[in-house]
Design a protein around this motif. Sequence first.
Motif, PDB file in Angstrom:
ATOM      1  N   ILE A 237       0.865  -1.143   0.037  1.00 40.26           N
ATOM      2  CA  ILE A 237      -0.153   0.121   0.104  1.00 40.26           C
ATOM      3  C   ILE A 237       0.961   1.354   0.190  1.00 40.26           C
ATOM      4  N   VAL A 238       0.712   2.165  -1.291  1.00 40.23           N
ATOM      5  CA  VAL A 238       1.666   3.260  -1.195  1.00 40.23           C
ATOM      6  C   VAL A 238       0.628   4.604  -0.927  1.00 40.23           C
ATOM      7  N   GLU A 239       1.186   5.395  -0.183  1.00 37.21           N
ATOM      8  CA  GLU A 239       0.541   6.756  -0.101  1.00 37.21           C
ATOM      9  C   GLU A 239       0.875   7.922  -1.208  1.00 37.21           C
ATOM     10  N   LEU A 240       0.185   8.132  -2.084  1.00 34.17           N
ATOM     11  CA  LEU A 240       0.536   8.941  -3.296  1.00 34.17           C
ATOM     12  C   LEU A 240       0.716  10.341  -3.093  1.00 34.17           C
ATOM     13  N   SER A 241       1.428  11.030  -3.866  1.00 34.48           N
ATOM     14  CA  SER A 241       2.045  12.444  -3.772  1.00 34.48           C
ATOM     15  C   SER A 241       1.600  13.171  -5.080  1.00 34.48           C
ATOM     16  N   LYS A 242       1.194  14.538  -4.858  1.00 35.73           N
ATOM     17  CA  LYS A 242       0.951  15.288  -5.986  1.00 35.73           C
ATOM     18  C   LYS A 242       2.109  15.987  -6.744  1.00 35.73           C
ATOM     19  N   LYS A 243       3.297  15.774  -6.000  1.00 33.65           N
ATOM     20  CA  LYS A 243       4.487  16.434  -6.508  1.00 33.65           C
ATOM     21  C   LYS A 243       5.563  15.180  -6.828  1.00 33.65           C
ATOM     22  N   ARG A 244       5.393  13.895  -6.387  1.00 35.11           N
ATOM     23  CA  ARG A 244       6.554  12.906  -6.623  1.00 35.11           C
ATOM     24  C   ARG A 244       5.629  11.758  -7.392  1.00 35.11           C
ATOM     25  N   PRO A 245       5.668  11.590  -8.592  1.00 35.93           N
ATOM     26  CA  PRO A 245       4.990  10.384  -9.128  1.00 35.93           C
ATOM     27  C   PRO A 245       5.471   8.988  -8.702  1.00 35.93           C
ATOM     28  N   HIS A 246       4.353   8.101  -8.758  1.00 37.31           N
ATOM     29  CA  HIS A 246       4.814   6.803  -8.300  1.00 37.31           C
ATOM     30  C   HIS A 246       4.713   5.920  -9.529  1.00 37.31           C
ATOM     31  N   PRO A 247       6.225   5.267  -9.904  1.00 35.54           N
ATOM     32  CA  PRO A 247       6.083   4.521 -11.285  1.00 35.54           C
ATOM     33  C   PRO A 247       5.636   3.224 -11.009  1.00 35.54           C
ATOM     34  N   LEU A 248       5.042   2.509 -12.096  1.00 33.92           N
ATOM     35  CA  LEU A 248       4.775   1.215 -12.031  1.00 33.92           C
ATOM     36  C   LEU A 248       5.381   0.543 -13.219  1.00 33.92           C
ATOM     37  N   PHE A 249       6.422  -0.558 -12.929  1.00 33.57           N
ATOM     38  CA  PHE A 249       6.943  -1.377 -13.773  1.00 33.57           C
ATOM     39  C   PHE A 249       6.380  -2.481 -14.366  1.00 33.57           C
ATOM     40  N   ALA A 250       7.053  -3.208 -15.095  1.00 37.00           N
ATOM     41  CA  ALA A 250       6.669  -4.447 -15.582  1.00 37.00           C
ATOM     42  C   ALA A 250       6.320  -5.294 -14.641  1.00 37.00           C
ATOM     43  N   GLY A 251       5.328  -6.069 -14.552  1.00 36.01           N
ATOM     44  CA  GLY A 251       4.943  -7.158 -13.469  1.00 36.01           C
ATOM     45  C   GLY A 251       3.957  -6.710 -12.605  1.00 36.01           C
ATOM     46  N   GLN A 252       3.756  -5.162 -12.736  1.00 31.58           N
ATOM     47  CA  GLN A 252       3.116  -4.556 -11.337  1.00 31.58           C
ATOM     48  C   GLN A 252       1.682  -3.927 -12.068  1.00 31.58           C
ATOM     49  N   LEU A 253       0.930  -4.205 -10.964  1.00 38.55           N
ATOM     50  CA  LEU A 253      -0.755  -3.572 -11.253  1.00 38.55           C
ATOM     51  C   LEU A 253      -0.811  -2.196 -10.035  1.00 38.55           C
ATOM     52  N   GLY A 254      -1.140  -1.096 -10.501  1.00 37.00           N
ATOM     53  CA  GLY A 254      -1.506  -0.022  -9.683  1.00 37.00           C
ATOM     54  C   GLY A 254      -3.262   0.207  -9.551  1.00 37.00           C
ATOM     55  N   VAL A 255      -3.473  -0.066  -8.254  1.00 32.43           N
ATOM     56  CA  VAL A 255      -5.175   0.024  -8.124  1.00 32.43           C
ATOM     57  C   VAL A 255      -5.280   1.070  -7.188  1.00 32.43           C
ATOM     58  N   LEU A 256      -6.074   2.235  -7.670  1.00 30.59           N
ATOM     59  CA  LEU A 256      -6.413   3.221  -6.600  1.00 30.59           C
ATOM     60  C   LEU A 256      -7.470   3.081  -5.680  1.00 30.59           C
ATOM     61  N   LEU A 257      -6.953   2.789  -4.588  1.00 30.75           N
ATOM     62  CA  LEU A 257      -7.940   2.471  -3.433  1.00 30.75           C
ATOM     63  C   LEU A 257      -8.484   3.665  -2.768  1.00 30.75           C
ATOM     64  N   GLN A 258      -8.188   4.960  -2.626  1.00 26.51           N
ATOM     65  CA  GLN A 258      -8.703   5.795  -2.285  1.00 26.51           C
ATOM     66  C   GLN A 258      -8.154   7.197  -2.560  1.00 26.51           C
ATOM     67  N   GLY A 259      -9.019   8.326  -2.752  1.00 27.46           N
ATOM     68  CA  GLY A 259      -8.660   9.329  -3.066  1.00 27.46           C
ATOM     69  C   GLY A 259      -8.635   9.984  -4.533  1.00 27.46           C
ATOM     70  N   GLU A 260      -8.142  10.821  -5.026  1.00 24.29           N
ATOM     71  CA  GLU A 260      -7.927  11.350  -6.408  1.00 24.29           C
ATOM     72  C   GLU A 260      -6.577  11.268  -6.917  1.00 24.29           C
ATOM     73  N   ALA A 261      -6.471  10.765  -7.930  1.00 25.33           N
ATOM     74  CA  ALA A 261      -5.203  10.447  -8.889  1.00 25.33           C
ATOM     75  C   ALA A 261      -5.233  10.547 -10.528  1.00 25.33           C
ATOM     76  N   THR A 262      -4.182  10.745 -11.010  1.00 25.30           N
ATOM     77  CA  THR A 262      -4.136  10.533 -12.419  1.00 25.30           C
ATOM     78  C   THR A 262      -2.865   9.677 -12.936  1.00 25.30           C
ATOM     79  N   ALA A 263      -3.220   9.313 -14.016  1.00 20.55           N
ATOM     80  CA  ALA A 263      -2.056   8.332 -14.448  1.00 20.55           C
ATOM     81  C   ALA A 263      -1.742   8.964 -15.970  1.00 20.55           C
ATOM     82  N   LYS A 264      -0.316   8.945 -16.270  1.00 22.66           N
ATOM     83  CA  LYS A 264       0.309   9.264 -17.418  1.00 22.66           C
ATOM     84  C   LYS A 264       1.730   8.510 -17.923  1.00 22.66           C
ATOM     85  N   PRO A 265       1.717   8.401 -19.240  1.00 20.08           N
ATOM     86  CA  PRO A 265       2.940   7.547 -19.693  1.00 20.08           C
ATOM     87  C   PRO A 265       4.330   8.413 -19.388  1.00 20.08           C
TER      88      PRO A 265
END
Length: 228
Positions: free
Chosen positions: A123-151
């Motif tokens: 479980i990772v706490e998100l930041s608006k200033k520091r993006p969290h990368p998702l690498f091969a073999g991973q799946l990121g599921v938004l559990l709570q809050g507001e977020a965006t994804a970009k390549p």
Amino acid sequence: MEIIRFADLEPEPWRNGGGVTRELVSHPLAASAQDGVWDWRVSIADLTKAGDFSPFPGMERVLTVVEGELLLLNVGGSEHPLEKYRPFRFSGEAASSATLPTGDIRNLNVITRAGAYKGYTSIVELSKKRPHPLFAGQLGVLLQGEATAKPGAALVDAAPDAAVLDESATGATAAAGITETEDTGTDAGLGASEPLSRYDAVVGSDTRTPEILGRGFLGVVSIDALPA
């Protein structure tokens, strides 16, 4: 970039009537969430009444409560109180049952074939200033809050053969409600942000690694292939 939209997933009732499961992705892709023909699966389940869990012989499970306060899980005669955002690993073939002392529960479930794959949830706490990368073999599921994804930026030395989860998700596009952002060289392909709704999932990749920004909590599932 691939996004699995939770709103597009069909709930499949449990055989015992105790809840429903929405499959995010599996490998190989199953015709039904109940098939059990896959080597690994990531899903979200809603528990609405106490009862037994279906056995998964030869499998290992990681269960994380993502909505609700407390799940009492009995595995092989031992009771385990599971609180929100605390992953719990147990054998899929062990006799398991659950009670709901505080009401309905929603779980993030990872099931892998023992000896072939290993699943992890963090479980990772998100930041608006520091993006969290998702690498091969991973799946990121938004559990709570507001977020965006970009390549992210294109990587010269990407390793596509390492993408266990990435390859499987690509094959499951139609069934899992995955949307893709094309790499067109335009603003839309190079850096456009896609808003995420609660329980939407982003498929990781080592090519144009997706980045998640926002406020809230992200469930990061990793699927590792074990040496033969």
